[in-house]
Design an enzyme around this catalytic site. Structure first.
Site, PDB file in Angstrom:
ATOM      1  N   PRO A   2     131.963 -80.702 -38.408  1.00  0.00           N
ATOM      2  CA  PRO A   2     131.964 -79.392 -37.758  1.00  0.00           C
ATOM      3  C   PRO A   2     131.616 -79.521 -36.280  1.00  0.00           C
ATOM      4  CG  PRO A   2     130.810 -79.294 -39.850  1.00  0.00           C
ATOM      5  CD  PRO A   2     131.083 -80.743 -39.581  1.00  0.00           C
ATOM      6  N   GLU A   3     132.334 -78.785 -35.446  1.00  0.00           N
ATOM      7  CA  GLU A   3     132.093 -78.832 -34.018  1.00  0.00           C
ATOM      8  C   GLU A   3     131.278 -77.620 -33.583  1.00  0.00           C
ATOM      9  OE1 GLU A   3     135.378 -79.917 -31.581  1.00  0.00           O
ATOM     10  OE2 GLU A   3     136.249 -81.236 -33.081  1.00  0.00           O
TER      11      GLU A   3
END
Length: 283
Positions: A2-3
């Protein structure tokens, strides 16, 4: 992984349930994830009130009234799931326990927050709030891309004299915190900069132009709820959908979306990661 937009989406989903609420009971179901949990983690969390939830890079930080801060890193497959919210913001009843529910926080108002991580690449830690920024995972981080410290002058100065590809530079967490592969590809496309171009061959004006575009890409992603790549879910269980708006990421062989461009999106591998770009629009 996840960014920043995905992590910020989770933080915003958790905040109404956790901020100002007390942890009535913390349950820790294994000794470690990516690293060992801190000693007596369940006991230290039980009874603590969460003063605020904030984000630093790709980490969620929960400041407690005990003087400690809970650090949460989602890793590759980590999910924060909310159930039983007393105010009805989340309609999910408490689900049956799952194999990979590693940390369960029962809140004083009846809500439950569960950290589920099948591959166990996530992490949790507790540290003194007063010295949280000195934590080994946080100490060397650069400025937040959505904060005032991330400016055109900062980025130009940080990249001066470097001879690495621009994409590699933007992924350096010491230069700017929280940027990841997906959104760097998108920002470079919007600026017309090839991901493999060496920093020293890019003018200061073009480097400076990346700052507002990076902010724009991230803000759009956050507003859209983050992407739903692989196992990521929002805190309320809903899928994000920003991936439907990607201009280049994951679109190898598809037409470039720039008007009047007749080329297609290409893919190249940089440091083991896929970079997507249009060879005609990005130089």
């Amino acid at each position: 992984m996840p960014e920043l937009p995905e992590v910020e989406t989770v933080r915003r989903g958790l905040a109404p349930v956790m901020e100002g609420n007390r942890i009535a009971q913390a349950q820790v179901n294994r000794p470690d994830l990516r690293w060992p949990f801190p000693e007596r983690m369940a006991a230290r969390l039980t009874g603590a009130r969460i003063l605020q939830l904030r984000r630093r890079s790709k980490y969620i930080l929960g400041d407690l009234d005990s003087g400690e801060t809970l650090l949460i890193h989602l890793g590759m497959t980590g999910r924060m799931l909310v159930s039983g919210d007393a105010l009805g913001r989340f309609v999910h009843d408490h689900p049956a326990p799952e194999k990979h529910d590693h940390v369960v926080l029962d809140m004083a108002d009846g809500a439950r927050v569960t950290f589920n991580d099948p591959r166990r690449f996530g992490a949790m830690d507790l540290m003194p709030t007063a010295t949280a920024e000195a934590h080994p995972l946080l100490a060397a981080l650069g400025p937040e891309p959505l904060g005032n410290a991330f400016s055109e002058s900062h980025l130009v100065a940080a990249l001066t004299g470097r001879n690495m590809p621009i994409k590699s530079a933007l992924l350096d967490q010491k230069i700017v915190a929280g940027l990841g592969n997906i959104y760097v590809c998108e920002a470079l496309y919007r600026c017309g900069i090839h991901p493999g171009r060496r920093v020293r061959r890019i003018s200061e004006k073009r480097i400076a132009s990346l700052v507002p575009v990076i902010r724009e890409v991230l803000e759009e992603a956050i507003a859209a709820g983050g992407s739903s790549l692989r196992d990521f879910r929002q805190a309320d269980g809903e899928l994000g959908y920003f991936q439907h708006s990607f201009d280049v990421y994951g679109r190898e062989g598809q037409p470039c979306r720039t008007p009047d461009c007749c080329d297609t999106v290409h893919r190249m591998v940089q440091s083991g990661r896929s970079s997507f770009y249009c060879p005609r629009c990005q130089r």
